[in-house]
Motif scaffolding. Structure first.
Motif, short mmCIF file in Angstrom:
data_model
loop_
_atom_site.label_atom_id
_atom_site.label_comp_id
_atom_site.label_asym_id
_atom_site.label_seq_id
_atom_site.Cartn_x
_atom_site.Cartn_y
_atom_site.Cartn_z
N TYR A 32 0.81 -1.21 0.00
CA TYR A 32 0.00 0.00 0.00
C TYR A 32 0.85 1.26 0.00
CZ TYR A 32 -4.28 -2.58 0.89
OH TYR A 32 -5.36 -3.41 0.78
N ALA A 33 0.38 2.26 -0.74
CA ALA A 33 0.89 3.61 -0.57
C ALA A 33 0.22 4.19 0.67
CB ALA A 33 0.54 4.46 -1.79
N MET A 34 1.01 4.80 1.51
CA MET A 34 0.49 5.33 2.76
C MET A 34 0.56 6.85 2.76
SD MET A 34 -0.44 2.64 4.33
CE MET A 34 -0.91 3.47 5.83
N GLY A 35 -0.42 7.45 3.38
CA GLY A 35 -0.43 8.90 3.44
C GLY A 35 -1.01 9.40 4.74
N TRP A 36 -0.61 10.60 5.09
CA TRP A 36 -1.20 11.33 6.21
C TRP A 36 -1.92 12.55 5.63
CZ3 TRP A 36 -1.63 9.71 11.09
CH2 TRP A 36 -0.77 8.70 11.55
N TYR A 37 -3.17 12.70 6.02
CA TYR A 37 -3.99 13.83 5.63
C TYR A 37 -4.39 14.58 6.89
CZ TYR A 37 -4.62 11.72 1.00
OH TYR A 37 -4.43 11.20 -0.27
N ARG A 38 -4.77 15.81 6.72
CA ARG A 38 -5.30 16.54 7.87
C ARG A 38 -6.49 17.39 7.41
NH1 ARG A 38 -0.32 20.78 8.91
NH2 ARG A 38 -0.71 22.14 7.12
N GLN A 39 -7.35 17.63 8.38
CA GLN A 39 -8.52 18.45 8.13
C GLN A 39 -8.66 19.45 9.26
OE1 GLN A 39 -12.12 16.25 7.34
NE2 GLN A 39 -13.03 18.01 6.31
N ALA A 40 -8.53 20.71 8.91
CA ALA A 40 -8.70 21.78 9.89
C ALA A 40 -10.18 22.17 9.91
CB ALA A 40 -7.84 22.98 9.50
N VAL A 48 -0.92 15.73 3.60
CA VAL A 48 0.23 16.29 4.30
C VAL A 48 1.52 15.63 3.83
CG1 VAL A 48 1.34 16.55 6.55
CG2 VAL A 48 -1.15 16.86 6.33
N ALA A 49 1.50 14.30 3.75
CA ALA A 49 2.70 13.57 3.33
C ALA A 49 2.31 12.19 2.82
CB ALA A 49 3.67 13.43 4.50
N GLY A 50 3.10 11.68 1.87
CA GLY A 50 2.83 10.37 1.31
C GLY A 50 4.10 9.58 1.12
N ILE A 51 3.99 8.26 1.23
CA ILE A 51 5.14 7.39 1.05
C ILE A 51 4.69 6.10 0.38
CG2 ILE A 51 4.88 6.41 3.38
CD1 ILE A 51 7.96 6.27 3.51
N ASN A 76 4.16 -3.03 10.23
CA ASN A 76 2.90 -2.59 9.61
C ASN A 76 2.50 -1.19 10.08
OD1 ASN A 76 2.87 -5.10 8.48
ND2 ASN A 76 0.91 -5.75 9.34
N THR A 77 3.48 -0.33 10.17
CA THR A 77 3.25 0.99 10.78
C THR A 77 3.82 2.10 9.91
OG1 THR A 77 3.34 0.00 13.00
CG2 THR A 77 3.61 2.39 12.84
N VAL A 78 3.07 3.19 9.84
CA VAL A 78 3.56 4.40 9.21
C VAL A 78 3.58 5.50 10.26
CG1 VAL A 78 1.25 5.08 8.40
CG2 VAL A 78 3.29 5.96 7.24
N TYR A 79 4.58 6.35 10.17
CA TYR A 79 4.77 7.41 11.16
C TYR A 79 4.75 8.78 10.50
CZ TYR A 79 6.77 3.42 13.68
OH TYR A 79 6.98 2.20 14.28
N LEU A 80 4.42 9.78 11.29
CA LEU A 80 4.58 11.16 10.87
C LEU A 80 5.24 11.91 12.01
CD1 LEU A 80 4.02 13.19 8.56
CD2 LEU A 80 1.98 13.89 9.84
N GLY A 91 -5.44 20.38 13.57
CA GLY A 91 -6.46 19.69 12.79
C GLY A 91 -6.57 18.23 13.20
N VAL A 92 -7.44 17.53 12.53
CA VAL A 92 -7.54 16.09 12.71
C VAL A 92 -6.68 15.43 11.62
CG1 VAL A 92 -9.05 14.08 12.80
CG2 VAL A 92 -9.86 16.29 13.66
N TYR A 93 -5.79 14.58 12.05
CA TYR A 93 -4.88 13.91 11.13
C TYR A 93 -5.36 12.49 10.88
CZ TYR A 93 -1.56 17.74 11.30
OH TYR A 93 -0.95 18.97 11.15
N PHE A 94 -5.46 12.15 9.61
CA PHE A 94 -5.96 10.85 9.20
C PHE A 94 -4.88 10.07 8.48
CE2 PHE A 94 -10.46 11.48 10.05
CZ PHE A 94 -10.60 12.86 9.99
N CYS A 95 -4.80 8.81 8.79
CA CYS A 95 -3.92 7.88 8.09
C CYS A 95 -4.70 7.24 6.94
CB CYS A 95 -3.46 6.83 9.09
SG CYS A 95 -2.46 5.51 8.41
N ASN A 96 -4.05 7.09 5.80
CA ASN A 96 -4.70 6.51 4.63
C ASN A 96 -3.83 5.42 4.01
OD1 ASN A 96 -4.75 6.97 1.30
ND2 ASN A 96 -6.74 6.69 2.24
#
Length: 117
Positions: A32-40, A48-51, A76-80, A91-96
């Motif tokens: 999987y491509a992993m990403g962090w999103y945020r919603q203010a 916010v960031a993708g890997i 099985n972990t992604v970090y920010l 904001g609220v940060y979401f993992c994708n």
């Protein structure tokens, strides 16, 4: 059942640091491509960031040089890692987790990050 469980949010003063973690279960994490999103408040969710394997990591211009995304496929972990936090990072940060451009797409429950003095 695929689950993404986030942790590490909280309240921090401007200039402070936080590290968010997202543990993925129920699927083959490494594909999987992993990403962090945020919603203010009152704003749309933004990347916010993708890997992803084989491609450079990506960052929103607003966080370049301050945030670092990383992943540990064995855990099985992604970090920010977030440093030099600003009030506008609140904001609220979401993992994708995304597979093949969205053929499979999963989200975490969200983790609140508040930056204020």
């Amino acid at each position: 059942q695929v689950q993404l469980v986030e942790s590490g949010g909280g309240l921090v003063q401007p200039g402070g640091s936080l590290r968010l973690s997202c543990v993925v279960s129920g699927t083959i994490f490494r594909i999987y491509a992993m990403g962090w999103y945020r919603q203010a408040p009152g704003k749309q969710r933004e990347l916010v960031a993708g890997i992803a394997s084989g491609v450079p990591t990506t960052y929103a211009d607003s966080v370049k040089g301050r945030f670092t995304i990383s992943r540990d496929n064995a855990k099985n972990t992604v970090y920010l890692q977030m440093k030099s936090l600003k009030p506008e990072d609140t904001g609220v940060y979401f993992c994708n987790a995304r597979y093949k451009g969205g053929k499979r797409d999963y989200w975490g429950q969200g983790s609140q990050v508040t930056v204020c003095s």
